[in-house]
Design a protein around this motif. Structure first.
Motif, PDB file in Angstrom:
ATOM      1  N   THR A  56      -8.354   6.300   9.112  1.00  9.46           N
ATOM      2  CA  THR A  56      -8.301   7.473   8.240  1.00  9.46           C
ATOM      3  C   THR A  56      -9.643   8.195   8.131  1.00  9.46           C
ATOM      4  OG1 THR A  56      -8.618   6.000   6.322  1.00  9.46           O
ATOM      5  CG2 THR A  56      -6.367   6.602   6.889  1.00  9.46           C
ATOM      6  N   GLU A  57     -10.627   7.749   8.931  1.00  8.23           N
ATOM      7  CA  GLU A  57     -11.905   8.460   9.002  1.00  8.23           C
ATOM      8  C   GLU A  57     -11.849   9.516  10.106  1.00  8.23           C
ATOM      9  OE1 GLU A  57     -14.877   5.575   9.877  1.00  8.23           O
ATOM     10  OE2 GLU A  57     -14.890   4.694   7.864  1.00  8.23           O
ATOM     11  N   GLN A  58     -12.714  10.513  10.004  1.00  7.47           N
ATOM     12  CA  GLN A  58     -12.896  11.450  11.109  1.00  7.47           C
ATOM     13  C   GLN A  58     -13.650  10.754  12.248  1.00  7.47           C
ATOM     14  OE1 GLN A  58     -11.604  14.298  11.517  1.00  7.47           O
ATOM     15  NE2 GLN A  58     -10.787  14.640   9.461  1.00  7.47           N
ATOM     16  N   PRO A  59     -13.336  11.021  13.500  1.00  4.86           N
ATOM     17  CA  PRO A  59     -12.368  12.004  13.993  1.00  4.86           C
ATOM     18  C   PRO A  59     -10.983  11.420  14.254  1.00  4.86           C
ATOM     19  CG  PRO A  59     -13.591  11.137  15.844  1.00  4.86           C
ATOM     20  CD  PRO A  59     -14.101  10.405  14.625  1.00  4.86           C
ATOM     21  N   PHE A  60     -10.717  10.198  13.759  1.00  4.58           N
ATOM     22  CA  PHE A  60      -9.487   9.496  14.128  1.00  4.58           C
ATOM     23  C   PHE A  60      -8.306   9.829  13.225  1.00  4.58           C
ATOM     24  CE2 PHE A  60     -13.020   6.395  15.135  1.00  4.58           C
ATOM     25  CZ  PHE A  60     -13.112   6.763  16.472  1.00  4.58           C
ATOM     26  N   GLU A  61      -8.565  10.482  12.114  1.00  2.00           N
ATOM     27  CA  GLU A  61      -7.519  10.725  11.121  1.00  2.00           C
ATOM     28  C   GLU A  61      -6.314  11.445  11.722  1.00  2.00           C
ATOM     29  OE1 GLU A  61      -7.273  12.430   6.539  1.00  2.00           O
ATOM     30  OE2 GLU A  61      -8.721  13.265   7.944  1.00  2.00           O
ATOM     31  N   ARG A  62      -6.555  12.308  12.700  1.00  2.00           N
ATOM     32  CA  ARG A  62      -5.462  13.083  13.296  1.00  2.00           C
ATOM     33  C   ARG A  62      -4.458  12.201  14.039  1.00  2.00           C
ATOM     34  NH1 ARG A  62      -5.453  14.227  18.688  1.00  2.00           N
ATOM     35  NH2 ARG A  62      -7.130  13.258  19.924  1.00  2.00           N
TER      36      ARG A  62
ATOM     37  N   ALA B 264      -8.948  -2.840   6.568  1.00  2.00           N
ATOM     38  CA  ALA B 264     -10.170  -2.427   7.275  1.00  2.00           C
ATOM     39  C   ALA B 264      -9.824  -1.528   8.457  1.00  2.00           C
ATOM     40  CB  ALA B 264     -10.939  -3.655   7.743  1.00  2.00           C
ATOM     41  N   GLY B 265      -8.785  -1.889   9.207  1.00  2.00           N
ATOM     42  CA  GLY B 265      -8.356  -1.056  10.320  1.00  2.00           C
ATOM     43  C   GLY B 265      -7.870   0.304   9.857  1.00  2.00           C
ATOM     44  N   LEU B 266      -7.137   0.327   8.762  1.00  4.12           N
ATOM     45  CA  LEU B 266      -6.644   1.588   8.219  1.00  4.12           C
ATOM     46  C   LEU B 266      -7.783   2.487   7.741  1.00  4.12           C
ATOM     47  CD1 LEU B 266      -3.413   0.499   6.330  1.00  4.12           C
ATOM     48  CD2 LEU B 266      -3.577   2.327   8.032  1.00  4.12           C
ATOM     49  N   ARG B 267      -8.804   1.889   7.163  1.00  2.75           N
ATOM     50  CA  ARG B 267      -9.943   2.708   6.722  1.00  2.75           C
ATOM     51  C   ARG B 267     -10.610   3.392   7.914  1.00  2.75           C
ATOM     52  NH1 ARG B 267     -10.356  -1.400   2.693  1.00  2.75           N
ATOM     53  NH2 ARG B 267     -11.681  -2.711   4.026  1.00  2.75           N
ATOM     54  N   LEU B 268     -10.711   2.681   9.044  1.00  4.95           N
ATOM     55  CA  LEU B 268     -11.264   3.306  10.249  1.00  4.95           C
ATOM     56  C   LEU B 268     -10.343   4.426  10.745  1.00  4.95           C
ATOM     57  CD1 LEU B 268     -12.467   0.204  12.314  1.00  4.95           C
ATOM     58  CD2 LEU B 268     -13.889   1.809  11.023  1.00  4.95           C
TER      59      LEU B 268
ATOM     60  N   ASP C  40      -9.865  -1.384  15.921  1.00  8.03           N
ATOM     61  CA  ASP C  40     -11.301  -1.137  15.738  1.00  8.03           C
ATOM     62  C   ASP C  40     -11.675   0.167  16.434  1.00  8.03           C
ATOM     63  OD1 ASP C  40     -11.393  -1.697  18.469  1.00  8.03           O
ATOM     64  OD2 ASP C  40     -12.292  -3.683  18.223  1.00  8.03           O
ATOM     65  N   ARG C  41     -12.953   0.497  16.421  1.00  7.07           N
ATOM     66  CA  ARG C  41     -13.390   1.776  16.993  1.00  7.07           C
ATOM     67  C   ARG C  41     -13.194   1.843  18.500  1.00  7.07           C
ATOM     68  NH1 ARG C  41     -16.928   1.422  12.561  1.00  7.07           N
ATOM     69  NH2 ARG C  41     -16.854   3.306  11.261  1.00  7.07           N
ATOM     70  N   THR C  42     -13.231   0.698  19.177  1.00  5.64           N
ATOM     71  CA  THR C  42     -13.009   0.712  20.625  1.00  5.64           C
ATOM     72  C   THR C  42     -11.601   1.212  20.938  1.00  5.64           C
ATOM     73  OG1 THR C  42     -14.561  -1.108  20.979  1.00  5.64           O
ATOM     74  CG2 THR C  42     -12.949  -0.687  22.716  1.00  5.64           C
ATOM     75  N   TYR C  43     -10.618   0.641  20.265  1.00  6.61           N
ATOM     76  CA  TYR C  43      -9.241   1.109  20.455  1.00  6.61           C
ATOM     77  C   TYR C  43      -9.095   2.552  19.986  1.00  6.61           C
ATOM     78  CZ  TYR C  43      -7.335  -3.453  21.737  1.00  6.61           C
ATOM     79  OH  TYR C  43      -7.041  -4.617  22.397  1.00  6.61           O
ATOM     80  N   LEU C  44      -9.677   2.886  18.858  1.00  8.31           N
ATOM     81  CA  LEU C  44      -9.506   4.231  18.307  1.00  8.31           C
ATOM     82  C   LEU C  44     -10.140   5.293  19.194  1.00  8.31           C
ATOM     83  CD1 LEU C  44      -9.960   3.459  14.520  1.00  8.31           C
ATOM     84  CD2 LEU C  44      -7.883   4.292  15.634  1.00  8.31           C
TER      85      LEU C  44
END
Length: 403
Positions: free
Chosen positions: A175-181, A169-173, A126-130
């Motif tokens: 592959t979004e910016q700014p996490f895609e890198r 769902a996790g993969l979609r998060l 999720d976003r917390t981990y990301l």
């Protein structure tokens, strides 16, 4: 009678000029349990059941000892950098703040650059981990076996529910910016029941930079599905895994612009033109990876758990032993001596220097140990020969065009 490589004469190897390759990749089992019950899992469903007696997480003193041992190894071998892989079980069963402390502790102790990746089933991503991974520059690899039907055949929860929707769902998060890198790629275990091209397209839908196709782990005593002759997935003859992978290779190779690297295909091609392997599936490059369990025990590749109970064990522990001591073991040397670690059958094979005997764990046979061809021998020969013929055909056509 001891099985090979316990009979390996280390003194003779050293006298001949061989020296061990220092470890550069440290796999930390930061949680010993998982929130999935994948049917093919080598950790929980195969020969070694040592996970049952291990603590859930690494204790702080074990984390500090791991950090100190890695730092010691880096100094002793003047290594410019190392890689840390956070693994499990499922590493995201560890709270974000614990991961933060662990990674920070290791980096502070080592001094040299430490590249960190986490291999996850993404159910809890999720976003917390990301946000944490983004701040600490931790790369993320995700296990995905295809579309919902393909993935949920094997990657289910203990009560039988599929995991695909949560993984997606996790993969979609991710592959979004700014996490895609942070996205390092997808790991897919080949299942002969799944259509190869549908599986490949389902993986591509998430835009992975790299795809790892893994053969399901098995040995000569416990063959993988389709090679055991039990009638459930084939009669044990033919090359079903090569056929599956060749269908993907032909599609991948013919694409005008390849949307993702496929590590196995890239490695085979690189080896065919004289390069060196970077992974364990093919090639003869010395292994430079070591595993630390949650209790601090130092092990070889955890995939050896598929061979027999205790197969990855070294008898060493980070509180008592250095990683250099692990390098003195015949079982480690066997995976670092390349050609000399192959059986006579492999050395007589025309693709031996590309195949490298296949994955070391897949060579096990009771009595002779790991001094055997891979249980996937016929599949690897067919796949590598097909790739070589395809490359040769195109190079020949290119030479004709230039005349």
């Amino acid at each position: 009678m001891p099985e090979w490589p316990l009979t390996l004469d280390l003194a003779a190897l050293v006298e001949s000029g061989w020296r061990p390759t220092p470890f550069r990749q440290f796999v930390l089992k930061i949680h010993s349990r998982c929130d999935l019950a994948c049917t093919y899992c080598y950790m929980y469903e195969m020969a070694d059941q040592s996970w049952r007696a291990r603590p859930l997480r690494m204790a702080p003193e074990v984390v500090r000892a791991v950090a100190a041992r890695i730092a010691e190894h880096v100094r002793d071998h003047d290594l410019p950098s190392v890689e840390l892989v956070l693994h499990g079980g499922e590493p995201l069963l560890v709270r974000p703040e614990e991961i933060d402390r662990l990674v920070t502790t290791v980096r502070d102790a080592v001094g040299a650059p430490v590249a960190v990746t986490v291999q996850t089933n993404a159910v809890r991503l999720d976003r917390t981990y990301l946000r944490l991974f983004d701040r600490l520059d931790i790369g993320v690899g995700v296990s995905l076996d295809g579309d919902r039907r393909a993935h949920d055949r094997s990657r289910r929860t203990a009560d039988g529910r599929g995991s695909h929707d949560k993984v997606a769902a996790g993969l979609r998060l991710l592959t979004e910016q700014p996490f895609e890198r942070l996205f390092r790629g997808l790991l897919c275990t080949v299942d002969l029941r799944n259509d190869p091209l549908e599986t490949y397209q389902a993986l591509l839908a998430f835009g992975p930079p790299t795809i790892d196709f893994l053969l399901p782990h098995g040995t000569w005593s416990q063959p993988p599905p389709g090679l055991g002759g039990d009638g459930s997935d084939g009669d044990g003859s033919g090359t079903p895994y090569a056929d599956w992978l060749i269908a993907v290779f032909d599609h991948w190779y013919a694409a005008p612009a390849r949307p993702a690297n496929v590590r196995l295909f890239d490695e085979i091609i690189f080896l065919l033109v004289g390069g060196r392997s970077a992974g364990e599936q093919v090639g003869l490059s010395p292994t430079a990876m070591v595993v630390v369990e949650t209790d601090g025990e130092i092990e070889q590749s955890d995939i050896l758990k598929s061979a027999y109970a205790g197969a990855p064990g070294t008898g060493f522990h980070v509180l008592r032993n250095s990683f250099d001591e692990v390098l003195t073991l015949p079982s480690i040397a066997a995976r670092q001596i390349g050609w000399a670690g192959l059986c006579a059958t492999c050395r007589a094979c025309p693709v031996a220097r590309v195949c490298g005997g296949g994955h070391y764990a897949h060579r096990y046979r009771p009595g002779s140990g790991f001094l055997n061809p891979s249980v996937y021998c016929a599949d690897l020969l067919r796949l590598i020969t097909h790739v070589a013929d395809t490359i040769k055909r195109d190079l020949t056509a290119l030479q004709k065009d230039r005349r």
